[in-house]
Design an enzyme around this catalytic site. Structure first.
Site, short mmCIF file in Angstrom:
data_model
loop_
_atom_site.label_atom_id
_atom_site.label_comp_id
_atom_site.label_asym_id
_atom_site.label_seq_id
_atom_site.Cartn_x
_atom_site.Cartn_y
_atom_site.Cartn_z
CE LYS A 190 -4.08 2.16 2.04
NZ LYS A 190 -3.68 3.59 1.84
NE ARG A 194 -9.74 9.02 -2.10
CZ ARG A 194 -9.52 8.09 -1.27
NH1 ARG A 194 -8.20 7.54 -1.33
NH2 ARG A 194 -10.46 7.75 -0.39
P1 AMP Z 1 -7.40 4.71 1.89
O1 AMP Z 1 -7.06 5.95 1.27
O2 AMP Z 1 -6.87 4.57 3.37
O3 AMP Z 1 -8.87 4.54 1.77
O4 AMP Z 1 -6.58 3.52 1.14
C1 AMP Z 1 -7.00 3.49 -0.15
C2 AMP Z 1 -6.12 3.96 -1.01
O5 AMP Z 1 -4.58 3.58 -1.03
C3 AMP Z 1 -6.21 4.07 -2.59
O6 AMP Z 1 -7.21 5.05 -2.99
C4 AMP Z 1 -5.04 4.38 -3.11
O7 AMP Z 1 -4.77 5.77 -3.33
C5 AMP Z 1 -4.05 3.92 -2.27
N1 AMP Z 1 -3.16 2.77 -2.54
C6 AMP Z 1 -1.69 2.52 -2.31
N2 AMP Z 1 -1.30 1.34 -2.74
C7 AMP Z 1 -2.39 0.79 -3.26
C8 AMP Z 1 -2.50 -0.37 -4.27
N3 AMP Z 1 -1.38 -1.24 -4.24
N4 AMP Z 1 -3.94 -0.73 -4.31
C9 AMP Z 1 -5.01 -0.04 -4.23
N5 AMP Z 1 -4.82 1.06 -3.64
C10 AMP Z 1 -3.45 1.52 -3.17
#
Ligand code: AMP
Length: 557
Positions: free
Chosen positions: A250, A270
């Site tokens: 991530k 986003r």
């Molecule tokens: P969150 O912002 O905490 O909801 O986490 C989701 C976000 O993690 C996504 O919108 C991406 O911007 C980010 N992200 C980073 N690495 C990845 C990955 N390998 N696959 C999908 N999302 C990722």
């Protein structure tokens, strides 16, 4: 041709009823009567979104432009407007009041003149959005001034709210979707699916009227809502849920959706804003390293420092925000792209294919240097290892994805699970602020935060954040919020809801003092999330769920 007055009357009625179902019924009854060109704009108007994100158009109207246009149209002074604002706290009511007092000549021309139509108001908004260059400020004001000079008080109320895209009638995205479904007898799921694919409520409404909703699909150059991840409850539980998982880092970066159309590349953030001009190295990387005529790619842009570690998230956001002198900033904050998904390839949507097939296709078109590494495994040990590597490299954690899952636009579900070590923060909308005291008197020192009530689109306050802010940050924030001031009452300001703060806190408490019924204890600003839109703010349901979860934790301790 439908008059703008009937739209304003609808808004008034919707604003006055409190039941969500009644609101939806009123909107549905209105939509069903519109012709196609009106139907392509009215659903957005109701939500307070004038242009869909695929159109690249933005109004760029803050409260100050609005008040200037009102003052010019109605011949009143800025002082009169300020005092009405203090009394009502609502730009819409101020506009209605000012138009009511308009000099007799203007009013007579309204009575005798043509009534404004929905389409005419939209055309003026188009002219506002198209205004560019040195005279853009003046052009925006003149077009709004024209509308106010033609409007009745009720019309002015909603023209003002539309101009700053803050309708306050308690109908959000979900409400408009339900109204479209009711108006044209389509299932709510089909309407939602169509909206998540196209992100254009007008197009969805017109297609629903024609009965062609199911023909809507992913469109090149139109951003599609991004698939989102749910928080996993640790690696073992997540793997039990998924069995074999596609494991990826991530990354600590910002999401990008890239549309490659021949040699033309467009990048959406986003929030689905077009950020192409801010990210030239990503454009070049895609042109040079993606072997496809047309494609929509999903990935993360990461700012990599000299030590090869990701820079702070705020640095990346500087890049996303920067419109001028981009090349210079790109040297200080270089971005690298990590692609993890494919949405569309050479004329066809691939969202209904399983992730493993989309990934295989992605590997055939992308140079390995652009790919997020992925490992397929069901082993908690392997997951643990990848998680550690990601954290050691300075990234956020681990993503565990269901290899058989389709790409679900706009959905946060169990097919993408994120594993990260920190306590969950809240993404809250800044709805007000207070001037500081003493040395900080010229700075906005604390900020009022709201969470979202999705059914109505209303923002319910959960308290103030003041700590975690240095003078330097405060002065940046003060600059940023100056253009968003709706009304100033003594030391306190009401702000146009436009900015999200990611906030950490010690605990959530019940509180009768705030409209959400909850308050954050020791809130602290973690980041200004201008990569996120207001609709992505955390909801009251999430605040309540976190409150309950923490009680569970406390009581078992
Ligand atoms: P969150 O912002 O905490 O909801 O986490 C989701 C976000 O993690 C996504 O919108 C991406 O911007 C980010 N992200 C980073 N690495 C990845 C990955 N390998 N696959 C999908 N999302 C990722």
């Amino acid at each position: 041709m439908t008059s703008f007055l009937s739209f304003a009357e609808l808004c008034k009625k919707v604003e006055c009823v409190s039941s969500t179902l009644e609101k939806i019924d009123l909107v549905a009854d209105f939509l069903v009567k519109l012709d196609e060109s009106e139907l392509s704009v009215a659903p957005g108007f109701i939500m307070g979104t004038i242009f869909s994100s695929g159109s690249d158009l933005v109004m760029g109207v803050g409260p100050s432009i609005l008040y200037e246009a009102l003052a010019r149209a109605c011949g009143c002074s800025p002082e009169q407007i300020s005092s009405m604002l203090r009394a009502t706290g609502d730009p819409g009511l101020v506009a209605a009041g000012v138009v009511q007092m308009r000099k007799p000549l203007g009013f007579a021309s309204f009575i005798g003149g043509e009534q404004l139509s929905i389409s005419e108001v939209y055309q003026r908004f188009l002219a506002v959005a198209h205004a560019s260059g040195k005279r853009s400020h003046d052009t925006k004001i003149k077009n709004l001034q024209f509308l106010f000079s033609q409007a009745s008080p009720l019309e002015a109320q909603y023209i003002a709210r539309l101009a700053i895209e803050d309708m306050r009638i308690g109908v959000g995205e979900g409400g408009v979707r339900d109204a479209i479904s009711k108006a044209f007898a389509m299932s709510a799921e089909d309407v939602e699916r169509a909206y998540n694919l196209t992100n254009d409520m007008g197009l969805v409404a017109v297609s629903a009227k024609r009965g062609t909703l199911s023909n809507l699909s992913v469109m090149l150059n139109h951003p599609i809502k991004m698939m989102l991840a749910q928080l996993g409850e640790g690696i073992p539980a997540a793997l039990q849920e998924l069995g074999t998982a596609a494991m990826e880092w991530k990354f600590d970066g910002a999401r990008v959706q890239i549309h490659k159309d021949g040699q033309k590349v467009r990048i959406f953030s986003r929030r689905l804003e077009n950020v192409t001009a801010s990210l030239p190295e990503i454009v070049s990387a895609v042109k040079a390293n993606i072997r496809a005529n047309s494609a929509i790619l999903d990935g993360e842009a990461v700012a990599i420092g000299h030590d090869e570690r990701p820079m702070a998230f705020q640095e990346i956001l500087k890049r996303f925000r920067r419109k001028y002198n981009v090349e210079k900033l790109a040297v200080q904050i270089p971005l690298r792209l990590f692609l993890f998904d494919l949405i569309y390839l050479d004329g066809k949507s691939v969202i209904d294919q399983p992730l493993k097939d989309r990934r295989a296709l992605l590997e055939t078109i992308a140079d390995p240097s652009l790919l997020a590494k992925q490992v397929l495994s069901n082993s908690p040990k392997v997951a643990e290892q990848i998680y550690r590597q990601a954290l050691d490299a300075g990234h956020e954690g681990l993503m565990l994805k269901n290899p058989s899952s389709v790409y679900a636009p706009g959905k946060r579900g169990k097919n993408w699970l994120k594993i990260k070590p920190v306590m969950e923060t809240l993404d809250l909308v800044v709805i007000g602020a207070k001037w500081g005291e003493g040395r900080r008197a010229s700075l906005l020192g604390s900020y009022r935060l709201g969470c979202l009530e999705p059914e109505t689109g209303m923002l319910l306050d959960v308290g103030w954040v003041a700590t975690g802010l240095t003078d330097e940050v405060l002065s940046d924030l003060t600059e940023m919020f100056k253009g968003l001031i709706v009304v100033e009452k003594g030391m306190e300001l009401e702000l146009k809801p436009a900015v999200i703060f990611e906030v950490a806190y010690e605990e959530i408490q019940k509180s009768p003092n705030y409209s959400s019924g909850y308050a954050l204890r020791f809130p602290r600003l973690v980041a200004v999330r201008d990569d996120k839109s207001i609709e992505e703010a955390d909801t009251i349901e999430r605040v309540i769920a976190l409150y309950k979860a923490q009680r569970g934790r406390n009581s078992s301790a």
